[in-house]
Design an enzyme around this catalytic site. Structure first.
Site, mmCIF file in Angstrom:
data_model
loop_
_atom_site.group_PDB
_atom_site.id
_atom_site.type_symbol
_atom_site.label_atom_id
_atom_site.label_comp_id
_atom_site.label_asym_id
_atom_site.label_seq_id
_atom_site.Cartn_x
_atom_site.Cartn_y
_atom_site.Cartn_z
ATOM 1 N N HIS A 211 1.383 -1.197 0.644
ATOM 2 C CA HIS A 211 -0.455 0.112 -0.001
ATOM 3 C C HIS A 211 0.926 1.665 -0.139
ATOM 4 O O HIS A 211 1.444 1.194 1.223
ATOM 5 C CB HIS A 211 -0.785 0.105 0.880
ATOM 6 C CG HIS A 211 -2.254 0.921 1.090
ATOM 7 N ND1 HIS A 211 -2.164 2.341 1.220
ATOM 8 C CD2 HIS A 211 -3.275 0.901 0.921
ATOM 9 C CE1 HIS A 211 -3.149 2.589 0.873
ATOM 10 N NE2 HIS A 211 -4.033 1.907 1.142
ATOM 11 N N ARG A 234 -7.251 10.108 -0.351
ATOM 12 C CA ARG A 234 -6.830 10.179 -0.986
ATOM 13 C C ARG A 234 -8.129 10.273 -2.436
ATOM 14 O O ARG A 234 -8.225 10.945 -3.085
ATOM 15 C CB ARG A 234 -6.320 9.473 -1.942
ATOM 16 C CG ARG A 234 -4.770 9.673 -1.672
ATOM 17 C CD ARG A 234 -3.319 8.450 -2.104
ATOM 18 N NE ARG A 234 -3.702 7.765 -1.628
ATOM 19 C CZ ARG A 234 -3.657 6.573 -1.701
ATOM 20 N NH1 ARG A 234 -3.837 6.131 -3.291
ATOM 21 N NH2 ARG A 234 -3.643 5.214 -1.796
#
Length: 549
Positions: A211, A234
């Site tokens: 990640h 995000r």
């Protein structure tokens, strides 16, 4: 119980849900299938993806209808062509979802103990087979070995913290061995190893997801275990900026792509920056990360530039370039989905990011009924798997929001399949027994050959106030502050003093989440995350007194 699922931060995917319909989002299972297949790339397995995506809407609706969960917000994460990742207005969705189901299961264990039994502090060590059929498990409870019979569903998670001597991680992805991880130390691939030792087939074991956004603690930058920065940060519009204040990637690309660009760019530290609008949209997360010292808030662009060590004009130019992409819908990094323009005259939330071991796409091979497949390509009778222990569902790369979905969808599928399998066994046995149902009571009750343990063997525990039988009394904040070490941890919650030393290894969020507040008042952070009934339900013996005013 709960594992990494309790820490899932972005949400759960669902296509064609009630929430999406309320927002007018034109999503359906076919669109979700196509997105997932594209992310899985050449390892896509249509039969498993069809189950995952086709039952996704019903899974989310089920959580809302049966458990009254708040999943009223929907975000678009990387690799998704539609907003479909559901979460509520507060708390991590993983915690909300797993706690609701755990509590329902615990309630059933009390109200209907003939159907449900929960055995904690037990470690399954072996699958019991008769020929090619799995008929039960062998497990250690206390200091004794026991057996339990019946069909088995494995839901033991992945191996992204497998730093053990027989590590699957080191065997299949040795180059990732030194990376930090977001996983609890229980994620050592025990279920995979146990099943493969019993003849199960492993699949895609080299597919380990790194990640891009692990949170770096400024006070402990080298920590092996990191908290995860939710992809939703995000998804609501957060930008990734390098140490020169420049963008270098489409923030909504697939996880492996963003990670690759971070490594390729190499200009560290890399920071995730949220403007005021994004911060408000995901306010609870920001408050939580700030409270843990993992994120900072800045009330102006000038203060933000100072944090970067850059001239304000540099960040202004970055924002202006981004705003031009928003206006023209043409981004130099290929971004297609935007959340509005940025202003230098705003407030911001900022955190330092690093790539982290996160999810293992590989695991036990299963079919679309969650049956574990043997090395000869056939289902192993009596053995099922759900969640991260099962491989092949996500192919080469998992989409954000599909880990909780895999647990719920294949959890329900495996439950259905195991019940159907047990019913078929019972029917066959009834026929053989000439209708003598009484002979089958033991089988249907999942009886144990050695009998269930009547009581746990005494466990070795450190001597703490609660274990020594200290009677409840009152303590000053100064007295509590002296108990701030791993082998002696007290915290204050809502005016109560808790000795949580023995609870550390049991905490679903990991030891670090408690140790951050050792010797301190953890009320605000605790109440952000937990329902008031958590202490009396899970740690009643931890309460040793009250805070002296």
């Amino acid at each position: 119980m709960g594992g990494n699922s309790t820490k899932a931060t972005s949400g759960i995917n669902g296509a064609g849900t009630q929430t999406q319909q309320e927002y007018g989002i034109p999503d359906n299972a076919k669109i979700f299938f196509d997105d997932t297949k594209k992310s899985a790339r050449d390892l896509a397995r249509d039969n498993l993806i069809r189950v995952l995506t086709g039952r996704s809407g019903d899974a989310v609706n089920w959580l809302q209808d049966k458990f009254a969960l708040d999943l009223s917000k929907v975000a678009r994460l990387g690799g998704h062509s539609q907003p479909r990742t559901h979460r509520g207005n507060a708390q991590f969705p993983g915690m909300v979802i797993t706690y609701a189901q755990m509590e329902r299961l615990e309630d059933l264990a009390v109200s209907d103990p003939s159907r449900v039994k929960i055995l904690k502090k037990a470690r399954v060590t072996k699958l019991i087979k008769e020929g090619d059929v799995v008929v039960g498990v062998e497990y250690i409870h206390g200091n004794a070995t026991h057996t339990a019979y019946g069909p088995v569903i494995l839901a033991t998670g992945g191996y992204a913290a497998d730093f053990s001597s027989d590590s699957l991680l080191k065997k299949y992805r040795p180059e990732l061995w030194d990376l930090p991880t977001t996983n609890g130390d229980h994620c050592t691939g025990d279920g995979q190893k146990m099943a493969m030792a019993a003849g199960a087939s492993g699949i895609d074991l080299e597919k380990v997801q790194v990640h891009p956004t692990g949170l770096v603690d400024p006070n402990e930058p080298g920590a092996k275990v990191k908290f995860l920065a939710a992809e939703a940060l995000r998804g609501v519009g957060g930008l990734l900026l390098d140490n020169e204040g420049q963008r270098f990637v489409d923030e909504l690309q697939h996880r492996d792509f963003v990670t690759g660009k971070m490594w390729e760019n190499g200009k560290y530290p890399i920071r995730l920056v949220l403007n005021g609008r994004a911060s408000k949209d995901i306010e609870w997360h920001c408050k939580h990360y700030v409270g843990r010292g993992l994120m900072k808030r800045f009330d102006s662009g000038d203060a933000l530039a100072k944090e970067f060590g850059l001239a304000p004009a540099v960040l202004k130019k970055t924002f202006e370039d981004y705003n031009n992409s928003v206006r023209t819908q043409k981004d130099p990094f290929g971004k297609k989905f935007f959340s509005g323009e940025w202003s230098f005259d705003d407030f911001f939330h900022v955190a330092i990011m690093t790539p982290v071991l996160h999810y293992t796409m590989g695991g036990l091979e299963i079919d679309d009924e969650s049956r574990v497949i043997s090395s000869n390509g056939k289902p192993i009778p009596g053995l099922f798997a759900a969640g991260e222990v099962a491989g092949g569902v996500h192919g080469a790369n998992r989409l954000g929001g599909s880990s909780l979905l895999g647990c719920v969808v294949f959890g329900r599928v495996s439950g259905d399949s195991a019940a159907k399998y047990l019913l078929m066994q019972a029917s066959e046995a009834v026929a053989k027994a000439g209708g003598r149902i009484g002979q089958l009571a033991g089988q249907l009750g999942g009886s144990s050959a050695s009998g269930p343990p009547s009581a746990s063997a005494p466990e070795a525990k450190k001597e703490t106030a609660s274990s020594l039988g200290v009677k409840a009394s009152s303590f000053t904040a100064e007295e509590v502050s002296k108990h701030n070490k791993k082998d002696d941890v007290w915290v204050i919650v809502d005016g109560q003093v808790l000795d949580v030393t023995n609870f550390l290894p049991d905490h679903p969020g990991g030891e670090k989440a408690i140790l951050l507040y050792a010797g301190r008042d953890a009320t605000e952070e605790f109440n952000m995350l937990h329902d008031p009934k958590v202490i009396p339900r899970y740690a009643p013996d931890a309460v040793i007194g009250t805070l002296k005013k």
